[in-house]
Enzyme design. Structure first.
Site, PDB file in Angstrom:
ATOM      1  N   HIS A 138       0.822  -1.133   0.031  1.00 18.19           N
ATOM      2  CA  HIS A 138      -0.052  -0.084   0.048  1.00 18.19           C
ATOM      3  C   HIS A 138       0.822   1.227  -0.066  1.00 18.19           C
ATOM      4  CE1 HIS A 138      -3.754  -2.028   0.750  1.00 18.19           C
ATOM      5  NE2 HIS A 138      -2.951  -2.952   1.512  1.00 18.19           N
ATOM      6  N   CYS A 140       2.192   4.675   1.732  1.00 18.99           N
ATOM      7  CA  CYS A 140       2.017   5.435   2.723  1.00 18.99           C
ATOM      8  C   CYS A 140       2.185   6.707   2.448  1.00 18.99           C
ATOM      9  CB  CYS A 140       3.159   4.917   3.644  1.00 18.99           C
ATOM     10  SG  CYS A 140       3.250   5.872   5.280  1.00 18.99           S
ATOM     11  N   SER A 141       1.197   7.712   2.880  1.00 22.14           N
ATOM     12  CA  SER A 141       1.260   9.129   2.600  1.00 22.14           C
ATOM     13  C   SER A 141       2.362   9.866   3.566  1.00 22.14           C
ATOM     14  CB  SER A 141      -0.042   9.710   3.072  1.00 22.14           C
ATOM     15  OG  SER A 141      -0.368   9.491   4.308  1.00 22.14           O
ATOM     16  N   CYS A 143       5.444   8.288   4.454  1.00 17.33           N
ATOM     17  CA  CYS A 143       6.614   8.005   3.798  1.00 17.33           C
ATOM     18  C   CYS A 143       6.851   8.468   2.488  1.00 17.33           C
ATOM     19  CB  CYS A 143       6.804   6.359   3.970  1.00 17.33           C
ATOM     20  SG  CYS A 143       7.087   5.666   5.699  1.00 17.33           S
ATOM     21  N   CYS A 154       3.286   3.765  12.287  1.00 20.58           N
ATOM     22  CA  CYS A 154       3.159   3.968  13.491  1.00 20.58           C
ATOM     23  C   CYS A 154       3.888   5.333  14.212  1.00 20.58           C
ATOM     24  CB  CYS A 154       3.637   2.782  14.538  1.00 20.58           C
ATOM     25  SG  CYS A 154       3.620   3.016  16.094  1.00 20.58           S
TER      26      CYS A 154
END
Length: 370
Positions: A138, A140-141, A143, A154
């Site tokens: 998916h 990651c906004s 990263c 997290c």
């Protein structure tokens, strides 16, 4: 384009939770070792036992926390990315079907091990990274890239919990829980004495009082989180998949990657018992392809354009409207975004109906069982 100064500020803010946890652990070391064991406890054998048992818990907890923070997120192999010419061809395609054909042809030519699809049966495509998403990956906004087997980002570790870091994260929760329980139990006797006013003078007593409250509070929080991830590990399911089941060619199946409790455990912790509970990377596989209980060669048995049953939504919880993917391009990108969110009755296509939760007509086969 976000200004450089803003990016630096955001990067600094993201480290604040990590700094907070590190400060709490450092203070707990002072309160336990200095204030409790050295100053408060009078029995020498009791001091020695407390200190000998305390430090292994602290070392394993700190080691697993360090690995969870600084382990690199799983990078997606280059063969999943579209070339510049492919991207140009994809973006200038006349319609959605043409875009689907481009992705399908690329997947066949490169022999990509992709089994998961969108609700429309297309390959999952990331508009931001310009790539076909591997199974369980998916975007990651935080990263700013796609992550293999992404569980969640997290803030307490300022890192993505994913294929490379999931084992570290789970044992970090486990050792954190053991650390808090051990501190709470060994401090309890002196906490009761100080609380009743029967012993202790000065500021030292307040350190021990707050140490008990802090350890007990974190133990309660970690117990629920650790138990939840133990359950997910036993089911071979990520946090995202528990809310939104992966869609295979035979239909959505929240247990599609489950191979049995033992095999699921070994996929995360490895097959070497000596390293199961050490913060060392021993997870099985490459993070790209996964054995499934779904027949990989099954035909597409659910009708995405016909009248079918209601979809499955994981554990009965509707996934939030805003997903990790924030693509905003046209055609397949827009259709794919709402399709993966489960909003199959999108206003952009009122004729599209829902898909079955789990196709009972497809052949289900355990490919890996122990």
């Amino acid at each position: 384009m976000v200004p450089w100064a803003v990016r630096c500020c955001l990067a600094t803010v993201r480290w604040l939770p990590v700094v907070f946890i590190t400060a709490v652990v450092a203070w707990s070391y002072y309160a336990y070792v200095i204030q409790l064991c050295i100053i408060t406890v009078e029995s020498v054998p009791e001091k020695i036992i407390y200190l000998l048992l305390y430090h292994p818990f602290l070392i394993l907890f700190a080691w697993s926390y360090w690995k969870t923070i600084f382990a690199d997120p799983s990078p997606v192999p280059k063969q999943f990315y579209l070339s510049d010419s492919d991207v140009q061809r994809f973006q200038t395609a006349e319609n959605e079907e043409a875009q689907r054909q481009i992705l399908a042809k690329m997947a066949r030519e490169r022999d990509l091990p992709v089994q998961c699809r969108t609700v429309t049966g297309a390959y999952r495509y990331c508009e931001k990274c310009k790539m076909i998403k591997p199974d369980r990956a998916h975007h990651c906004s935080v990263c700013g890239t796609c992550i293999l087997k992404m569980d969640h980002h997290c803030p307490w570790v300022n890192n993505c919990v994913c294929f490379n870091t999931y084992k570290f994260f789970v044992i970090f929760l486990g050792y954190g829980l053991l650390y808090c329980i051990y501190v709470s139990l060994t401090v309890l006797k002196y906490f009761i004495q100080f609380w009743s006013g029967g012993a202790g003078q000065g500021m030292g007593r307040f350190h021990i009082l707050f140490l008990f409250f802090t350890a007990a509070m974190f133990a309660i929080s970690l117990a629920s989180l650790f138990g939840y991830h133990c359950y997910l590990s036993s089911q071979n399911r990520s946090t995202l998949e528990s809310f939104r089941p992966p869609i295979f060619r035979s239909g959505p199946d929240k247990n599609g990657f489950s191979l049995g409790a033992r095999a699921n455990f070994q996929e995360v912790f490895g097959d070497n018992k000596k390293t199961w509970f050490l913060p060392m990377f021993t997870s099985m596989g490459d993070g790209v392809s996964y054995p499934t209980r779904v027949d990989a060669n099954a035909a597409n048995t659910y009708n995405t354009m016909g009248n079918t049953a209601s979809p499955s939504f994981g554990d009965g919880v509707t996934y939030p409207t805003r997903t990790v993917d924030d693509d905003s391009d046209q055609l397949l990108g827009q259709r794919q975004r709402w399709a993966e969110e489960g909003d199959v009755n999108s206003p952009s296509d009122p004729n599209l109906t829902t898909f079955p939760s789990e196709s009972r007509s497809s052949q289900v086969q355990l490919l890996f069982e122990q």
